[in-house]
Design an enzyme around this catalytic site. Sequence first.
Site, mmCIF file in Angstrom:
data_model
loop_
_atom_site.group_PDB
_atom_site.id
_atom_site.type_symbol
_atom_site.label_atom_id
_atom_site.label_comp_id
_atom_site.label_asym_id
_atom_site.label_seq_id
_atom_site.Cartn_x
_atom_site.Cartn_y
_atom_site.Cartn_z
ATOM 1 N N ILE A 12 0.517 -1.276 0.134
ATOM 2 C CA ILE A 12 0.655 -0.072 0.486
ATOM 3 C C ILE A 12 0.706 1.229 0.085
ATOM 4 C CG2 ILE A 12 -1.579 1.155 1.252
ATOM 5 C CD1 ILE A 12 -3.145 -1.067 2.331
ATOM 6 N N LEU A 33 12.377 -2.947 4.934
ATOM 7 C CA LEU A 33 12.495 -4.005 3.747
ATOM 8 C C LEU A 33 11.734 -4.952 4.352
ATOM 9 C CD1 LEU A 33 15.132 -2.555 1.401
ATOM 10 C CD2 LEU A 33 12.497 -2.431 1.506
ATOM 11 N N TYR A 146 -2.165 -8.415 16.385
ATOM 12 C CA TYR A 146 -1.776 -7.618 15.742
ATOM 13 C C TYR A 146 -2.720 -6.552 16.155
ATOM 14 C CZ TYR A 146 -2.450 -5.039 11.248
ATOM 15 O OH TYR A 146 -3.065 -4.551 9.977
ATOM 16 N N VAL A 189 -5.171 -12.122 0.900
ATOM 17 C CA VAL A 189 -6.407 -13.667 -0.078
ATOM 18 C C VAL A 189 -5.726 -13.637 -1.853
ATOM 19 C CG1 VAL A 189 -8.214 -12.321 0.673
ATOM 20 C CG2 VAL A 189 -8.030 -15.112 -0.113
ATOM 21 N N VAL A 190 -6.839 -12.122 -2.404
ATOM 22 C CA VAL A 190 -6.434 -11.727 -3.869
ATOM 23 C C VAL A 190 -5.189 -12.553 -3.967
ATOM 24 C CG1 VAL A 190 -6.875 -10.473 -5.931
ATOM 25 C CG2 VAL A 190 -8.350 -10.716 -3.451
ATOM 26 N N ARG A 213 -14.946 -10.926 3.133
ATOM 27 C CA ARG A 213 -14.733 -10.009 3.958
ATOM 28 C C ARG A 213 -14.930 -8.964 2.370
ATOM 29 N NH1 ARG A 213 -13.015 -12.400 6.906
ATOM 30 N NH2 ARG A 213 -11.153 -13.016 8.292
#
Length: 315
Positions: A12, A33, A146, A189-190, A213
Site C-alpha cells: 500500500i 524492507l 496485531y 487472499v486475492v 471480506r
Amino acid sequence: MKALVTGGAGFIGSWVVDRLLRDGHNVWVLDNLTNGTERNISTFMNDSKFNGFVKGDIQDNHIVEQLFNNDINVCYHLAASINVQDSIDDPKTTFNNDVIGTFNVLEQCRKHGVKMVFMSTCMVYDKATGAEGISEMSPIKPASPYAGSKIAGENMVLSYYYAYGMPTVVIRPFNTYGPRQKATGEGGVVSIFTSKAFRGDPLHIYGSGEQTRDLLYVEDCARFVVAAGLSEGVNGQIINAGLGQDITINELALKICGDPSLIKHIEHIHPQSEIPKLLCNPSKAKKLLNWEPRVSLDDGLLKTKDWMIEQLKRM
C-alpha cells in the site's frame, strides 16, 4: 507539501507514494524492507519530487529524527508488522514495531509540528452484524496481538491530538488488494489465490470459507490515505474505507480460479483470530473526504490478474 511515508516501499505504501508524486508533492520514504521491496519504488527514483529512500527502521530514533529535519508537513505512517498469524506466534515483534515504533514517529511529529496519518486496520473490529456494515462506532475486538497493537497505536495517536493539539487521523482500510501485493504468506487472499490459480495449484481456505471480506482495490485505498493527510476536517477522527460490499472466501476463490475442484478447505491455524463477517460502512469517508471507491471487485481482480501476467512475462 513535503510528505514522509514510513513503509513506503511496501504494497500500500508504494501506491501512496505514487499518488503523492502524481499530485505534485515532495516525498521521502523510510522502510526497513521487511515487508517492502525497492522494486516497488524503483520507477519513482528519477522523479524530481522523490527526495529519497532511506533503508531504516522506525525503532531507530536517530534515522527517524534525521528524516524529520527535512521540514516535513505530513507523515503517512504505514510501517508495521502486518501478519495476523505471525503476531500470535511472535507478539513481541508486532508490539515493538506497531506500538513502540509508532511512539517514536509520533514524538518526532510532535517535536516538528507534523500531521500524522496512522494506518490502522479493519482487523480491530468485531464481526459485522447487519446489512449496514461496520461503522467507526461499531464494537472493536482485539482477537490477535496485531489487532491489539494497532488499537494501542490508535489510542496513542489520538492522545497526541487531545493532549498536544497535534493534527492526527486514524484510518482503517478494509482488506486491500491489487498489484504489488505479495502472493506469499504475508500477502493477501486475492494475490495468493490468483498466483495459485495461474499454477493450477489448490486454493486452500481456512475453515468453512463462509467468512466474508470487504475487498478494497489498492488505488482506491491510496486515494483515501492521501486525502486523509490533506484534509484538516478529519483531524482527531477515525475513518473507515472499503468497497461497501462483502464476499465469502468460497465465492472469491471460485471467482478467481473458476474450478471448484481446485478449492480445498483446511483446518485453521489460529481460528480464534478469524472474523466471520467483514463489511465496511464507508459513509463517513464520503461525508468528510468526498471519497468513494471507483474500482469494482470484478475490475480489480482483472487488474490484479493482468499485473501478475506481466510479472510472469518478465521472469
